[in-house]
Design a protein around this motif. Sequence first.
Motif, PDB file in Angstrom:
ATOM      1  N   ARG A  93      -4.413   4.642 -13.067  1.00 33.60           N
ATOM      2  CA  ARG A  93      -4.347   5.516 -11.636  1.00 33.60           C
ATOM      3  C   ARG A  93      -4.998   4.618 -10.268  1.00 33.60           C
ATOM      4  O   ARG A  93      -5.123   4.424  -9.779  1.00 33.60           O
ATOM      5  CB  ARG A  93      -4.534   7.008 -11.804  1.00 33.60           C
ATOM      6  CG  ARG A  93      -4.220   7.928 -10.263  1.00 33.60           C
ATOM      7  CD  ARG A  93      -4.220   9.021 -10.047  1.00 33.60           C
ATOM      8  NE  ARG A  93      -4.038  10.004  -8.908  1.00 33.60           N
ATOM      9  CZ  ARG A  93      -3.917  11.116  -8.696  1.00 33.60           C
ATOM     10  NH1 ARG A  93      -4.588  11.759  -9.367  1.00 33.60           N
ATOM     11  NH2 ARG A  93      -3.338  11.279  -7.772  1.00 33.60           N
ATOM     12  N   ASN A  98       0.953   6.931  -6.792  1.00 33.89           N
ATOM     13  CA  ASN A  98       0.345   7.516  -7.031  1.00 33.89           C
ATOM     14  C   ASN A  98       0.726   9.490  -7.083  1.00 33.89           C
ATOM     15  O   ASN A  98      -0.503   9.710  -7.834  1.00 33.89           O
ATOM     16  CB  ASN A  98      -0.349   7.449  -5.806  1.00 33.89           C
ATOM     17  CG  ASN A  98      -2.359   7.830  -6.169  1.00 33.89           C
ATOM     18  OD1 ASN A  98      -2.677   8.283  -7.432  1.00 33.89           O
ATOM     19  ND2 ASN A  98      -2.399   8.638  -5.708  1.00 33.89           N
ATOM     20  N   GLN A  99       1.793   9.153  -6.460  1.00 30.39           N
ATOM     21  CA  GLN A  99       2.743  10.726  -6.464  1.00 30.39           C
ATOM     22  C   GLN A  99       2.806  11.265  -8.088  1.00 30.39           C
ATOM     23  O   GLN A  99       3.041  12.650  -7.762  1.00 30.39           O
ATOM     24  CB  GLN A  99       3.583  10.892  -5.411  1.00 30.39           C
ATOM     25  CG  GLN A  99       3.172  10.870  -3.325  1.00 30.39           C
ATOM     26  CD  GLN A  99       4.146  11.221  -2.964  1.00 30.39           C
ATOM     27  OE1 GLN A  99       5.676  10.644  -3.525  1.00 30.39           O
ATOM     28  NE2 GLN A  99       4.061  10.347  -1.915  1.00 30.39           N
ATOM     29  N   PHE A 131      -5.269   1.024  -7.022  1.00 36.01           N
ATOM     30  CA  PHE A 131      -5.020   0.480  -5.134  1.00 36.01           C
ATOM     31  C   PHE A 131      -6.907  -0.448  -4.931  1.00 36.01           C
ATOM     32  O   PHE A 131      -6.575  -1.365  -4.060  1.00 36.01           O
ATOM     33  CB  PHE A 131      -6.259   1.684  -4.610  1.00 36.01           C
ATOM     34  CG  PHE A 131      -4.851   2.323  -4.352  1.00 36.01           C
ATOM     35  CD1 PHE A 131      -3.433   2.684  -3.035  1.00 36.01           C
ATOM     36  CD2 PHE A 131      -4.530   3.755  -4.450  1.00 36.01           C
ATOM     37  CE1 PHE A 131      -2.750   3.385  -2.603  1.00 36.01           C
ATOM     38  CE2 PHE A 131      -3.247   4.469  -4.193  1.00 36.01           C
ATOM     39  CZ  PHE A 131      -2.808   4.530  -3.332  1.00 36.01           C
ATOM     40  N   ARG A 180       1.081  -1.042   0.086  1.00 30.91           N
ATOM     41  CA  ARG A 180       0.279   0.225  -0.170  1.00 30.91           C
ATOM     42  C   ARG A 180       0.919   1.146   0.022  1.00 30.91           C
ATOM     43  O   ARG A 180       0.884   2.214  -1.214  1.00 30.91           O
ATOM     44  CB  ARG A 180      -1.402   0.072   1.160  1.00 30.91           C
ATOM     45  CG  ARG A 180      -1.978  -1.287   0.523  1.00 30.91           C
ATOM     46  CD  ARG A 180      -2.874  -0.333   2.438  1.00 30.91           C
ATOM     47  NE  ARG A 180      -2.857  -0.438   3.103  1.00 30.91           N
ATOM     48  CZ  ARG A 180      -2.701  -1.769   4.324  1.00 30.91           C
ATOM     49  NH1 ARG A 180      -3.448  -3.368   3.816  1.00 30.91           N
ATOM     50  NH2 ARG A 180      -1.870  -2.085   5.536  1.00 30.91           N
ATOM     51  N   LYS A 181       1.857   1.315   0.963  1.00 30.39           N
ATOM     52  CA  LYS A 181       3.104   2.204   1.064  1.00 30.39           C
ATOM     53  C   LYS A 181       3.675   2.860  -0.591  1.00 30.39           C
ATOM     54  O   LYS A 181       3.833   3.853  -0.937  1.00 30.39           O
ATOM     55  CB  LYS A 181       4.101   2.141   2.028  1.00 30.39           C
ATOM     56  CG  LYS A 181       4.751   3.377   2.474  1.00 30.39           C
ATOM     57  CD  LYS A 181       4.080   4.830   2.738  1.00 30.39           C
ATOM     58  CE  LYS A 181       4.622   6.425   2.525  1.00 30.39           C
ATOM     59  NZ  LYS A 181       3.808   7.261   2.963  1.00 30.39           N
ATOM     60  N   SER A 182       4.172   1.707  -1.376  1.00 32.97           N
ATOM     61  CA  SER A 182       4.466   1.161  -2.158  1.00 32.97           C
ATOM     62  C   SER A 182       3.805   2.228  -3.593  1.00 32.97           C
ATOM     63  O   SER A 182       4.365   2.629  -4.153  1.00 32.97           O
ATOM     64  CB  SER A 182       5.180   0.184  -3.053  1.00 32.97           C
ATOM     65  OG  SER A 182       5.377   0.018  -4.352  1.00 32.97           O
ATOM     66  N   ARG A 183       2.394   1.712  -3.197  1.00 33.81           N
ATOM     67  CA  ARG A 183       1.318   2.107  -4.547  1.00 33.81           C
ATOM     68  C   ARG A 183       1.341   3.741  -3.916  1.00 33.81           C
ATOM     69  O   ARG A 183       0.879   4.405  -5.106  1.00 33.81           O
ATOM     70  CB  ARG A 183       0.037   1.425  -4.407  1.00 33.81           C
ATOM     71  CG  ARG A 183       0.291   0.126  -4.740  1.00 33.81           C
ATOM     72  CD  ARG A 183       0.590   0.093  -5.881  1.00 33.81           C
ATOM     73  NE  ARG A 183       1.214  -0.829  -6.827  1.00 33.81           N
ATOM     74  CZ  ARG A 183       0.419  -2.516  -7.644  1.00 33.81           C
ATOM     75  NH1 ARG A 183      -1.184  -1.563  -7.211  1.00 33.81           N
ATOM     76  NH2 ARG A 183       0.462  -3.274  -7.219  1.00 33.81           N
ATOM     77  N   GLU A 184       1.175   4.305  -2.498  1.00 34.87           N
ATOM     78  CA  GLU A 184       1.025   5.875  -2.605  1.00 34.87           C
ATOM     79  C   GLU A 184       2.046   6.228  -3.358  1.00 34.87           C
ATOM     80  O   GLU A 184       1.769   7.419  -4.322  1.00 34.87           O
ATOM     81  CB  GLU A 184       0.436   5.658  -0.793  1.00 34.87           C
ATOM     82  CG  GLU A 184      -0.158   5.168  -0.112  1.00 34.87           C
ATOM     83  CD  GLU A 184      -0.164   5.349   0.949  1.00 34.87           C
ATOM     84  OE1 GLU A 184       1.011   6.265   1.840  1.00 34.87           O
ATOM     85  OE2 GLU A 184      -1.412   4.942   1.943  1.00 34.87           O
TER      86      GLU A 184
END
Length: 151
Positions: A90, A16-17, A94, A9-13
């Motif tokens: 995008r 996303n940036q 998630f 999840r952190k990787s995907r955040e």
Amino acid sequence: METEFKITRKSREIFNQYFENYTLEQLNKIPQGHNNNLIWHIGHIIVSQQALVYKGANQQPNVSEELIARYMRGTKPERDATQAEAEEIRSLLFAPLEKTEQDYRSGLFTSYNARKSELGFDLLTIEDAIAFNNYHEAIHLGIMLQLRKLV
């Protein structure tokens, strides 16, 4: 496994940036000497996670076969991604991960097709595949950290 899911999840955040910090033109730019771009890497990590986990466990992926064909290992951008395609990519950062977590907790993954990854890692279980996915995403994030300086 909670730690593995938290890392993903952190990787995907972080991925996303890129949609917030770069224009569509920048996401599509292939720097000289490279064969792919920022958006290809993001599409690739999405379809790779689905292939590693779902296809490896003989389950139906939660993304289209068309997307898998466009971003799987060995592909490269054939054309610029449109704004609609960028928004689709995008949106897939998630939701498929949430589904993977639900499916894991519900016991969907009862078997896994053991294999050795292209990098030599033994993927014997679904847990191995989920953990290896984090390693794979980190590799692509590293490449993207380099590419972003060139766009």
